[in-house]
Design a protein around this motif. Structure first.
Motif, PDB file in Angstrom:
ATOM      1  N   ALA A  30       0.544  -1.362  -0.041  1.00 42.72           N
ATOM      2  CA  ALA A  30       0.143   0.455  -0.219  1.00 42.72           C
ATOM      3  C   ALA A  30       1.139   1.151   0.270  1.00 42.72           C
ATOM      4  O   ALA A  30       0.456   2.719  -0.328  1.00 42.72           O
ATOM      5  CB  ALA A  30      -0.694   0.198   0.791  1.00 42.72           C
ATOM      6  N   LEU A  33       1.275   3.013  -3.545  1.00 45.58           N
ATOM      7  CA  LEU A  33       0.047   3.909  -3.344  1.00 45.58           C
ATOM      8  C   LEU A  33       0.267   6.045  -3.588  1.00 45.58           C
ATOM      9  O   LEU A  33       0.110   6.961  -3.951  1.00 45.58           O
ATOM     10  CB  LEU A  33      -1.475   4.161  -2.849  1.00 45.58           C
ATOM     11  CG  LEU A  33      -2.257   2.929  -3.183  1.00 45.58           C
ATOM     12  CD1 LEU A  33      -2.897   2.332  -1.848  1.00 45.58           C
ATOM     13  CD2 LEU A  33      -2.891   3.040  -4.455  1.00 45.58           C
ATOM     14  N   GLU A  34       1.020   5.888  -2.678  1.00 42.73           N
ATOM     15  CA  GLU A  34       1.407   7.739  -2.274  1.00 42.73           C
ATOM     16  C   GLU A  34       3.785   7.660  -2.477  1.00 42.73           C
ATOM     17  O   GLU A  34       3.703   8.314  -2.590  1.00 42.73           O
ATOM     18  CB  GLU A  34       1.233   7.674  -0.887  1.00 42.73           C
ATOM     19  CG  GLU A  34      -0.026   7.768  -0.240  1.00 42.73           C
ATOM     20  CD  GLU A  34      -0.328   7.729   1.022  1.00 42.73           C
ATOM     21  OE1 GLU A  34      -0.822   8.441   1.604  1.00 42.73           O
ATOM     22  OE2 GLU A  34       0.315   7.140   1.767  1.00 42.73           O
ATOM     23  N   LEU A 226      -4.471   4.363   6.044  1.00 43.80           N
ATOM     24  CA  LEU A 226      -3.560   3.294   4.958  1.00 43.80           C
ATOM     25  C   LEU A 226      -3.146   2.287   6.144  1.00 43.80           C
ATOM     26  O   LEU A 226      -2.591   1.524   5.432  1.00 43.80           O
ATOM     27  CB  LEU A 226      -2.346   4.206   3.709  1.00 43.80           C
ATOM     28  CG  LEU A 226      -3.384   4.193   2.944  1.00 43.80           C
ATOM     29  CD1 LEU A 226      -2.252   4.975   1.070  1.00 43.80           C
ATOM     30  CD2 LEU A 226      -4.597   3.563   2.173  1.00 43.80           C
ATOM     31  N   ASN A 230      -7.810  -1.356   5.032  1.00 46.16           N
ATOM     32  CA  ASN A 230      -8.989  -1.183   4.657  1.00 46.16           C
ATOM     33  C   ASN A 230      -9.199  -2.206   3.180  1.00 46.16           C
ATOM     34  O   ASN A 230      -8.138  -2.194   2.765  1.00 46.16           O
ATOM     35  CB  ASN A 230      -7.966   0.320   4.254  1.00 46.16           C
ATOM     36  CG  ASN A 230      -6.225   0.056   3.317  1.00 46.16           C
ATOM     37  OD1 ASN A 230      -7.121   0.373   2.264  1.00 46.16           O
ATOM     38  ND2 ASN A 230      -5.579   1.003   4.227  1.00 46.16           N
ATOM     39  N   ALA A 231     -10.085  -1.654   2.349  1.00 45.25           N
ATOM     40  CA  ALA A 231     -10.100  -2.067   1.129  1.00 45.25           C
ATOM     41  C   ALA A 231      -9.134  -1.685  -0.496  1.00 45.25           C
ATOM     42  O   ALA A 231      -9.116  -2.531  -0.818  1.00 45.25           O
ATOM     43  CB  ALA A 231     -11.438  -1.311   0.772  1.00 45.25           C
ATOM     44  N   VAL A 232      -8.466  -0.675  -0.415  1.00 45.34           N
ATOM     45  CA  VAL A 232      -7.807   0.390  -1.014  1.00 45.34           C
ATOM     46  C   VAL A 232      -6.418  -0.562  -1.051  1.00 45.34           C
ATOM     47  O   VAL A 232      -5.770  -0.913  -2.108  1.00 45.34           O
ATOM     48  CB  VAL A 232      -7.396   1.752  -1.239  1.00 45.34           C
ATOM     49  CG1 VAL A 232      -6.872   2.598   0.056  1.00 45.34           C
ATOM     50  CG2 VAL A 232      -6.822   2.107  -2.728  1.00 45.34           C
ATOM     51  N   MET A 233      -5.462  -1.114  -0.299  1.00 45.01           N
ATOM     52  CA  MET A 233      -4.826  -1.509  -0.732  1.00 45.01           C
ATOM     53  C   MET A 233      -4.730  -3.478  -0.647  1.00 45.01           C
ATOM     54  O   MET A 233      -4.008  -3.244  -1.529  1.00 45.01           O
ATOM     55  CB  MET A 233      -4.043  -1.845   1.114  1.00 45.01           C
ATOM     56  CG  MET A 233      -5.039  -2.815   2.045  1.00 45.01           C
ATOM     57  SD  MET A 233      -4.167  -3.042   3.653  1.00 45.01           S
ATOM     58  CE  MET A 233      -5.083  -4.688   4.149  1.00 45.01           C
ATOM     59  N   ALA A 235      -7.167  -3.901  -3.273  1.00 43.67           N
ATOM     60  CA  ALA A 235      -7.246  -3.493  -4.872  1.00 43.67           C
ATOM     61  C   ALA A 235      -6.035  -3.436  -5.709  1.00 43.67           C
ATOM     62  O   ALA A 235      -5.551  -3.651  -6.245  1.00 43.67           O
ATOM     63  CB  ALA A 235      -8.177  -2.803  -4.620  1.00 43.67           C
ATOM     64  N   HIS A 236      -5.361  -2.978  -4.434  1.00 39.58           N
ATOM     65  CA  HIS A 236      -4.277  -2.148  -4.887  1.00 39.58           C
ATOM     66  C   HIS A 236      -3.147  -3.140  -5.480  1.00 39.58           C
ATOM     67  O   HIS A 236      -2.560  -3.139  -6.124  1.00 39.58           O
ATOM     68  CB  HIS A 236      -2.785  -0.657  -4.989  1.00 39.58           C
ATOM     69  CG  HIS A 236      -1.612  -0.146  -4.772  1.00 39.58           C
ATOM     70  ND1 HIS A 236      -1.733   0.173  -5.790  1.00 39.58           N
ATOM     71  CD2 HIS A 236      -0.921  -1.053  -3.927  1.00 39.58           C
ATOM     72  CE1 HIS A 236      -0.719   0.237  -5.706  1.00 39.58           C
ATOM     73  NE2 HIS A 236      -0.051   0.188  -4.944  1.00 39.58           N
ATOM     74  N   GLU A 239      -4.334  -5.789  -8.256  1.00 45.15           N
ATOM     75  CA  GLU A 239      -4.245  -4.575  -9.605  1.00 45.15           C
ATOM     76  C   GLU A 239      -2.045  -5.063 -10.164  1.00 45.15           C
ATOM     77  O   GLU A 239      -1.865  -5.378 -10.624  1.00 45.15           O
ATOM     78  CB  GLU A 239      -4.479  -3.422  -9.206  1.00 45.15           C
ATOM     79  CG  GLU A 239      -4.154  -2.390 -10.864  1.00 45.15           C
ATOM     80  CD  GLU A 239      -3.995  -0.623 -10.754  1.00 45.15           C
ATOM     81  OE1 GLU A 239      -4.348  -0.711 -12.322  1.00 45.15           O
ATOM     82  OE2 GLU A 239      -3.471  -0.900  -9.460  1.00 45.15           O
TER      83      GLU A 239
END
Length: 275
Positions: A30, A33-34, A226, A230-233, A235-236, A239
Motif C-alpha cells: 500500500a 499508492l503514495e 492507509l 482498508n479495501a484500497v490496499m 485492490a492495489h 492490481e
C-alpha cells in the motif's frame, strides 16, 4: 470464508479473473499508492496480529525474515492498555497519552533483542509491565478513571508510563530492523517500508525515521489512514499481481492468519493465461 466465496461468485458471474491477495503483503504494498517503490526493500509489518520483517523483491516476491513468536506489537500495546484499565482497543489511547508524557528509557526492557535472529517476542515486556503496575496500583486506578473521564484528564504519571512503554516497543522494532538491514544490505536494499496499524503510532514512526537516517536509506511510510485495514490496499495489491499476469482458479481456499500455503496449490501463482 465469506469474503472468498463472495469474490468467487463475482468472478464467475462477471466472467472476470480471480486474484488472491495476501493481506499482510497488501499492507506493505500500500506504500506504493503514495511513493515510488524501487526494489528490493526492507519491510516491517507491525499490527495487532502480526509483527513481520520481509525483504520485498517484487509485488509477488516477499521473503519472510522474522516474525513474532508470541504476541504481536499491537497486541502487546492493547494488553498493556487493558492492564491499565483502558478500553479496547487501547493502542490508540496509549499513543495519545504517550504524546503528553516523558519516556523513561530504562523503565521497561527491549525484549528478545539480545538474540541473533530477527524474530520478536513481547512476552517479557508484558511481564515487566505487569510487575511494575502491581508495584504501582495507583496507575491502574488512574487508568480506570481516565476510561470514564477521557484522556484529557490523565495525570503526568500515567502519560509518562505510557510513553515509556511505547518507547520500549518502538525501540525493539527499530533494533530488529537495524539488524535485518545489516544482514540484507549486500542485496542492494534501497529503502525501508513500515506498514500496518501500529505504523500509525507516533513513537514507532519517529523511531523508524531515526533508523532510516542512521542507515542512510529513505523511509517509506503510508499515511495513517492507509495503515489500518482498508479495501484500497487489497485492490492495489490485486492490481499489481494482475499486471504481472497472476490469477487463480475457483478452487483456491481461504488461507487464514498468514498460514503457509499447501504445496499442492501451485495455481495460486499461476499466470492468468494458463488458467
Amino acid at each position: 470464508l465469506v469474503g472468498v466465496a463472495f469474490a468467487k461468485g463475482l468472478s464467475l458471474a462477471g466472467n472476470k479473473p480471480l486474484i488472491a491477495v495476501n493481506h499482510l503483503h497488501a499492507h506493505l504494498l500500500a506504500v506504493g499508492l503514495e511513493h515510488e517503490l524501487r526494489y528490493p526493500l526492507l519491510g516491517l509489518l507491525v499490527s495487532g496480529g502480526h509483527t513481520h520483517i520481509y525483504r520485498i523483491d517484487a509485488p509477488e516476491s516477499l521473503e519472510l525474515l522474522g516474525h513474532t513468536l508470541d504476541d504481536a506489537a499491537g497486541e502487546a500495546c492493547d494488553k498493556f492498555a487493558k492492564m491499565l484499565g483502558l478500553p479496547y482497543p487501547g493502542g490508540v489511547l496509549l499513543d495519545r497519552l504517550a504524546q503528553r508524557g516523558t519516556a523513561d528509557a530504562h523503565l521497561f526492557p527491549r525484549p528478545y533483542t539480545h538474540v541473533d535472529n530477527l524474530d520478536f517476542s513481547f512476552s517479557g515486556l508484558k511481564t515487566a509491565a505487569l510487575t511494575y503496575l502491581n508495584e504501582h496500583p495507583v496507575l491502574v486506578e488512574e487508568g480506570r478513571r481516565v476510561r470514564e473521564a477521557g484522556t484529557d484528564s490523565a495525570s503526568p504519571a500515567l502519560c509518562d508510563v505510557c510513553a515509556s512503554y511505547m518507547l520500549a516497543v518502538a525501540e525493539t522494532l527499530s533494533l530488529k530492523m537495524e539488524k535485518a538491514f545489516h544482514r540484507e544490505r549486500q542485496k542492494g536494499i534501497t529503502g525501508i517500508v513500515v506498514a500496518g496499524g501500529v505504523a500509525a503510532n507516533t513513537q514507532v514512526r519517529a523511531a523508524m525515521h531515526v533508523l532510516a537516517e542512521k542507515v542512510g536509506k529513505p523511509l517509506l511510510l503510508p499515511s495513517r489512514f492507509l495503515c489500518t485495514d482498508n479495501a484500497v490496499m487489497i485492490a492495489h495489491a490485486g492490481e499489481l499481481l494482475a499486471c504481472k499476469g497472476y490469477g487463480q482458479g475457483l478452487a483456491f481456499p481461504a488461507i487464514p492468519r498468514g498460514q503457509k500455503l499447501p504445496d499442492d496449490l501451485g495455481e495460486l501463482r499461476a499466470p492468468l493465461h494458463s488458467l
